[in-house]
Design a protein around this motif. Structure first.
Motif, PDB file in Angstrom:
ATOM      1  N   PHE A  83       0.828  -1.203   0.000  1.00 40.00           N
ATOM      2  CA  PHE A  83       0.000   0.000   0.000  1.00 40.00           C
ATOM      3  C   PHE A  83       0.864   1.254   0.000  1.00 40.00           C
ATOM      4  CE2 PHE A  83      -2.441   3.415   1.982  1.00 40.00           C
ATOM      5  CZ  PHE A  83      -3.540   3.441   1.145  1.00 40.00           C
ATOM      6  N   LEU A  84       1.908   1.263   0.824  1.00 32.94           N
ATOM      7  CA  LEU A  84       2.802   2.422   0.896  1.00 32.94           C
ATOM      8  C   LEU A  84       3.469   2.687  -0.452  1.00 32.94           C
ATOM      9  CD1 LEU A  84       4.291   1.558   4.367  1.00 32.94           C
ATOM     10  CD2 LEU A  84       2.854   3.542   3.871  1.00 32.94           C
ATOM     11  N   ASP A  85       3.827   1.630  -1.165  1.00 34.59           N
ATOM     12  CA  ASP A  85       4.421   1.797  -2.504  1.00 34.59           C
ATOM     13  C   ASP A  85       3.428   2.465  -3.448  1.00 34.59           C
ATOM     14  OD1 ASP A  85       6.782   0.676  -1.682  1.00 34.59           O
ATOM     15  OD2 ASP A  85       6.407  -1.289  -2.572  1.00 34.59           O
ATOM     16  N   ALA A  86       2.155   2.065  -3.351  1.00 33.48           N
ATOM     17  CA  ALA A  86       1.127   2.668  -4.209  1.00 33.48           C
ATOM     18  C   ALA A  86       0.951   4.146  -3.866  1.00 33.48           C
ATOM     19  CB  ALA A  86      -0.190   1.907  -4.065  1.00 33.48           C
ATOM     20  N   VAL A  87       0.924   4.465  -2.566  1.00 33.14           N
ATOM     21  CA  VAL A  87       0.780   5.860  -2.143  1.00 33.14           C
ATOM     22  C   VAL A  87       1.973   6.686  -2.628  1.00 33.14           C
ATOM     23  CG1 VAL A  87       0.737   7.413  -0.141  1.00 33.14           C
ATOM     24  CG2 VAL A  87      -0.672   5.338  -0.146  1.00 33.14           C
ATOM     25  N   ARG A  88       3.168   6.135  -2.487  1.00 34.85           N
ATOM     26  CA  ARG A  88       4.372   6.839  -2.941  1.00 34.85           C
ATOM     27  C   ARG A  88       4.284   7.112  -4.446  1.00 34.85           C
ATOM     28  NH1 ARG A  88       7.635   3.263  -1.405  1.00 34.85           N
ATOM     29  NH2 ARG A  88       8.031   4.058   0.676  1.00 34.85           N
ATOM     30  N   ARG A  89       3.844   6.097  -5.214  1.00 33.81           N
ATOM     31  CA  ARG A  89       3.716   6.249  -6.671  1.00 33.81           C
ATOM     32  C   ARG A  89       2.715   7.362  -6.998  1.00 33.81           C
ATOM     33  NH1 ARG A  89      -0.052   5.237  -9.970  1.00 33.81           N
ATOM     34  NH2 ARG A  89      -1.216   3.887  -8.550  1.00 33.81           N
ATOM     35  N   VAL A  90       1.556   7.375  -6.336  1.00 34.48           N
ATOM     36  CA  VAL A  90       0.545   8.412  -6.583  1.00 34.48           C
ATOM     37  C   VAL A  90       1.108   9.789  -6.230  1.00 34.48           C
ATOM     38  CG1 VAL A  90      -1.699   9.316  -5.820  1.00 34.48           C
ATOM     39  CG2 VAL A  90      -1.433   6.869  -6.300  1.00 34.48           C
ATOM     40  N   ALA A  91       1.756   9.891  -5.072  1.00 30.41           N
ATOM     41  CA  ALA A  91       2.286  11.172  -4.603  1.00 30.41           C
ATOM     42  C   ALA A  91       3.313  11.740  -5.580  1.00 30.41           C
ATOM     43  CB  ALA A  91       2.907  11.015  -3.214  1.00 30.41           C
ATOM     44  N   LEU A  92       4.056  10.862  -6.230  1.00 27.95           N
ATOM     45  CA  LEU A  92       5.126  11.310  -7.131  1.00 27.95           C
ATOM     46  C   LEU A  92       4.726  11.200  -8.603  1.00 27.95           C
ATOM     47  CD1 LEU A  92       8.108   9.679  -5.204  1.00 27.95           C
ATOM     48  CD2 LEU A  92       7.356  12.072  -5.157  1.00 27.95           C
ATOM     49  N   SER A  93       3.405  11.147  -8.867  1.00 27.70           N
ATOM     50  CA  SER A  93       2.935  10.870 -10.228  1.00 27.70           C
ATOM     51  C   SER A  93       2.906  12.094 -11.130  1.00 27.70           C
ATOM     52  CB  SER A  93       1.534  10.251 -10.183  1.00 27.70           C
ATOM     53  OG  SER A  93       0.609  11.193  -9.647  1.00 27.70           O
ATOM     54  N   GLY A  94       3.340  13.246 -10.625  1.00 27.52           N
ATOM     55  CA  GLY A  94       3.404  14.410 -11.505  1.00 27.52           C
ATOM     56  C   GLY A  94       2.368  15.466 -11.166  1.00 27.52           C
ATOM     57  N   ARG A  95       2.072  16.294 -12.156  1.00 26.54           N
ATOM     58  CA  ARG A  95       1.221  17.465 -11.925  1.00 26.54           C
ATOM     59  C   ARG A  95      -0.114  17.104 -11.278  1.00 26.54           C
ATOM     60  NH1 ARG A  95       0.811  20.559 -17.039  1.00 26.54           N
ATOM     61  NH2 ARG A  95      -1.403  20.109 -16.880  1.00 26.54           N
ATOM     62  N   GLY A  96      -0.472  17.834 -10.239  1.00 26.88           N
ATOM     63  CA  GLY A  96      -1.770  17.623  -9.597  1.00 26.88           C
ATOM     64  C   GLY A  96      -1.786  16.444  -8.632  1.00 26.88           C
ATOM     65  N   ALA A  97      -0.631  15.835  -8.413  1.00 27.59           N
ATOM     66  CA  ALA A  97      -0.581  14.681  -7.513  1.00 27.59           C
ATOM     67  C   ALA A  97      -0.865  15.111  -6.082  1.00 27.59           C
ATOM     68  CB  ALA A  97       0.780  14.004  -7.604  1.00 27.59           C
ATOM     69  N   GLU A  98      -1.714  14.338  -5.388  1.00 29.61           N
ATOM     70  CA  GLU A  98      -2.017  14.676  -4.011  1.00 29.61           C
ATOM     71  C   GLU A  98      -2.670  13.489  -3.308  1.00 29.61           C
ATOM     72  OE1 GLU A  98      -3.633  18.565  -1.800  1.00 29.61           O
ATOM     73  OE2 GLU A  98      -5.093  17.673  -3.165  1.00 29.61           O
ATOM     74  N   VAL A  99      -2.259  13.284  -2.071  1.00 32.65           N
ATOM     75  CA  VAL A  99      -2.893  12.295  -1.208  1.00 32.65           C
ATOM     76  C   VAL A  99      -3.374  13.063   0.016  1.00 32.65           C
ATOM     77  CG1 VAL A  99      -2.566  10.195   0.164  1.00 32.65           C
ATOM     78  CG2 VAL A  99      -1.360  10.462  -2.033  1.00 32.65           C
ATOM     79  N   ARG A 100      -4.674  12.981   0.293  1.00 29.25           N
ATOM     80  CA  ARG A 100      -5.245  13.667   1.451  1.00 29.25           C
ATOM     81  C   ARG A 100      -5.763  12.639   2.432  1.00 29.25           C
ATOM     82  NH1 ARG A 100      -8.568  19.138  -0.269  1.00 29.25           N
ATOM     83  NH2 ARG A 100      -6.707  20.317  -0.842  1.00 29.25           N
ATOM     84  N   ILE A 101      -5.405  12.816   3.694  1.00 33.43           N
ATOM     85  CA  ILE A 101      -5.802  11.871   4.728  1.00 33.43           C
ATOM     86  C   ILE A 101      -6.463  12.625   5.872  1.00 33.43           C
ATOM     87  CG2 ILE A 101      -5.003  10.092   6.342  1.00 33.43           C
ATOM     88  CD1 ILE A 101      -2.475   9.851   4.463  1.00 33.43           C
TER      89      ILE A 101
END
Length: 162
Positions: free
Chosen positions: A47-65
């Motif tokens: 799961f952490l790998d997926a979150v890291r990938r999303v966070a670093l996916s480029g323009r507009g990337a964001e994870v909100r918790i």
């Protein structure tokens, strides 16, 4: 949506599988609404790998918790909090302060592919969701955003980013 699946979750094994699937399907955004950051769901390498990938996916990337009570997660060294501290531009954490928000019983995860997983009782594993249901996802996201606007960074979480 085409090929969308309805998923009913009965136990934590199924919850983990579905959470991983939704995180893997996210393009640039993930939203997590949780009581205590559900260690068994969200403190795992896949799961952490997926979150890291999303966070670093480029323009507009964001994870909100949104996390009701981060105390245990902070004390136990939850790895998602450490990831957030390393990527503060992309991973944002807040805690609800309004009493009505703190009474909200459910927990959910949303992705930007229209997927969602909702657990009506946030302290239990049972719930259901869809791999792609933009209408239902939008309703939950609308609620998430309202609570987000009324929430603030928790002092427990602020210490981490220092």
């Amino acid at each position: 949506a085409e090929g969308a699946r309805h998923v009913e979750v009965a136990n934590h094994e199924e919850a983990r599988r579905f959470v991983d699937e939704l995180a893997a399907a996210a393009r640039h955004k993930l939203w997590i609404y949780t009581r205590d950051l559900d260690r068994l769901l969200y403190d795992r390498e896949v799961f952490l790998d997926a979150v890291r990938r999303v966070a670093l996916s480029g323009r507009g990337a964001e994870v909100r918790i949104l996390i009701h009570d981060p105390k245990d997660a902070v004390r136990d060294g939850h790895r998602l909090l450490h990831l957030a501290a390393r990527l503060p531009t992309y991973i944002h954490l807040r805690s609800p302060v309004a009493e009505e928000d703190r009474q909200y019983p459910s927990a959910f995860l949303l992705n930007d592919s229209g997927g969602f997983f909702l657990r009506p009782i946030g302290s239990r594993w049972e719930g259901d969701g869809r791999t792609a249901s933009p209408g239902q996802q939008a309703g939950l996201l609308n609620y998430f955003n309202q609570v987000w606007e009324r929430s603030e960074p928790d002092p427990e979480l602020r210490q981490l980013s220092v």
